[in-house]
Design an enzyme around this catalytic site. Structure first.
Site, short mmCIF file in Angstrom:
data_model
loop_
_atom_site.label_atom_id
_atom_site.label_comp_id
_atom_site.label_asym_id
_atom_site.label_seq_id
_atom_site.Cartn_x
_atom_site.Cartn_y
_atom_site.Cartn_z
N ALA A 71 5.51 35.23 5.15
CA ALA A 71 5.70 35.04 6.60
C ALA A 71 7.18 35.26 6.91
O ALA A 71 7.83 34.41 7.55
CB ALA A 71 5.21 33.66 7.05
N GLU A 93 20.40 27.57 3.79
CA GLU A 93 20.86 26.21 4.10
C GLU A 93 19.92 25.51 5.08
O GLU A 93 20.02 24.31 5.28
CB GLU A 93 22.28 26.27 4.70
CG GLU A 93 23.32 26.58 3.66
CD GLU A 93 24.73 26.53 4.24
OE1 GLU A 93 24.88 26.44 5.47
OE2 GLU A 93 25.67 26.60 3.43
N ASP A 150 16.90 24.80 4.63
CA ASP A 150 16.27 23.78 3.80
C ASP A 150 17.37 23.19 2.91
O ASP A 150 17.43 23.45 1.71
CB ASP A 150 15.15 24.41 2.97
CG ASP A 150 14.05 24.96 3.85
OD1 ASP A 150 13.36 24.18 4.51
OD2 ASP A 150 13.92 26.20 3.92
N GLN A 172 3.59 22.38 -3.72
CA GLN A 172 4.55 21.67 -2.87
C GLN A 172 3.92 21.19 -1.56
O GLN A 172 4.62 20.68 -0.69
CB GLN A 172 5.78 22.53 -2.62
CG GLN A 172 5.57 23.77 -1.78
CD GLN A 172 6.77 24.68 -1.80
OE1 GLN A 172 7.03 25.35 -2.80
NE2 GLN A 172 7.52 24.74 -0.70
N SER A 199 9.23 29.91 9.29
CA SER A 199 7.88 30.47 9.37
C SER A 199 6.99 29.56 10.22
O SER A 199 6.05 30.01 10.87
CB SER A 199 7.28 30.61 7.97
OG SER A 199 8.14 31.39 7.18
N HIS A 224 14.89 35.11 6.29
CA HIS A 224 14.66 35.65 4.94
C HIS A 224 15.42 36.97 4.75
O HIS A 224 15.99 37.22 3.69
CB HIS A 224 13.17 35.93 4.72
CG HIS A 224 12.30 34.73 4.71
ND1 HIS A 224 11.39 34.46 5.72
CD2 HIS A 224 12.18 33.70 3.83
CE1 HIS A 224 10.74 33.34 5.45
NE2 HIS A 224 11.21 32.86 4.32
N MET A 239 15.53 29.73 12.37
CA MET A 239 14.35 30.54 12.04
C MET A 239 13.52 29.82 10.99
O MET A 239 14.07 29.31 10.00
CB MET A 239 14.78 31.88 11.45
CG MET A 239 15.59 32.72 12.40
SD MET A 239 14.47 33.60 13.50
CE MET A 239 15.65 34.37 14.57
O1 PAF Z 1 11.72 27.57 0.80
C1 PAF Z 1 10.62 28.05 0.45
O2 PAF Z 1 10.09 28.98 1.04
C2 PAF Z 1 9.91 27.45 -0.76
O3 PAF Z 1 10.10 26.07 -0.84
C3 PAF Z 1 10.29 28.13 -2.09
C4 PAF Z 1 11.76 27.91 -2.43
C5 PAF Z 1 10.00 29.61 -2.02
C6 PAF Z 1 9.48 27.54 -3.26
O4 PAF Z 1 8.12 27.73 -3.06
#
Ligand code: PAF
Length: 285
Positions: A35, A151, A153, A64, A189, A40, A187
């Site tokens: 996505a 950053e 996350d 996760q 997803s 990204h 930004m």
């Molecule tokens: O930030 C993300 O998209 C996810 O947590 C990651 C780092 C790809 C791990 O699945």
């Protein structure tokens, strides 16, 4: 523009990286759940500046997501993602299936301490175990020299750094600034879940966090600044605030006025949970 090559097996990924290494090329990795958006793409541009080859993993990692979370609903749009990867000239997309990453009998979880404490973990207790486990696997599979994380996350970035330090994983982790829309909305997803009215409200999140950071930098008491931010989020239309907290930027320990800081938050708009964070302006700390 050419789409990148796509491999979905770990063996094919390893073979490609082996060929690059034989030719003396360095490898940067950008782990994603697909996505893809401009945030990204900015990570991939940074990866391409650091290394001669860039591999992007696209894997919606079930480990996760808690059972109550949006694993099934999480947007999956591989064809569009590959077109976006073509725009930034990624070299390889790694798109493993769930049973390639977690075959029957898989029984290992990596638990990272330190910066994983509190914040997201108070609300998503198994999240960082899932992230650390998949990131460690991706690094062992792709053996990148560099990996780029946003950053946006921020706690995840700190946890991944801790993971690599503690397990001596020979990967340099690069933190990349959050990419925002013209209104400052980070930004994500998950922004795709927001309706037009919710988008207007979502755009206030960074404004409110910036105000809190500015107040802290000019000596406001932490409790007051945080309480004011939570009040403002609810008044703006957020349904629920999971947390607004000030932490030290490197360790994520509780923030003190003489340290570089970060204000981090998670809040709900309808059924969508948004996170964001801003720096406490360093020059004024
Ligand atoms: O930030 C993300 O998209 C996810 O947590 C990651 C780092 C790809 C791990 O699945």
């Amino acid at each position: 523009m050419n789409r990148p090559d796509v491999v979905d097996s770990i063996a094919a990924l390893r073979a490609r990286v082996r060929d690059w290494r034989r030719d003396g090329l360095r490898v940067a990795m950008v782990p994603t759940m697909g996505a893809l958006h401009d945030g990204h793409l900015s990570l991939i541009r940074i990866a391409r500046e650091k290394a001669e080859r860039c591999v992007v993993s696209i894997f919606v990692n079930p480990a996760q997501f808690a059972p109550s979370e949006d694993l099934d609903k999480y947007p999956r749009q591989l064809a569009r993602d590959l077109d976006m990867l073509a725009m930034v000239k990624a070299d390889l997309a790694f798109t493993p299936a769930v049973d390639a990453m977690y075959p029957a009998g898989f029984a290992t979880r990596i638990s990272v301490g330190g910066p994983s404490a509190g914040l997201e973990s108070n609300f998503r207790p198994t999240f960082f175990e899932g992230v650390a486990t998949v990131v460690a696997k991706l690094f062992l599979q792709a053996t990148p020299d560099y990996a780029v994380f946003g950053e946006k996350d921020y706690q995840q970035l700190c946890v991944v750094r801790q993971l690599c330090r503690d397990l001596d994983l020979p990967v340099e982790i690069i933190g990349a600034p959050t990419i925002r829309d013209t209104h400052g909305l980070a930004m994500s997803s998950r922004n795709a879940y927001l309706g037009e009215d919710e988008l207007q409200i979502a755009r206030e999140l960074n404004v409110i966090l910036r105000k809190a950071a500015a107040a802290l930098a000019t000596g406001a008491g932490q409790e007051d600044a945080i309480a004011e931010a939570i009040r403002a989020l609810i008044a703006t239309g957020f349904r629920k605030v999971d947390y607004v907290e000030a932490r030290e930027s490197l360790t994520l320990a509780p923030w003190r006025h003489d340290r570089a800081g970060r204000v981090l938050a998670a809040a709900w708009l309808g059924k969508t949970r948004l996170i964001d964070n801003v720096a406490v302006p360093a020059a004024r700390v």
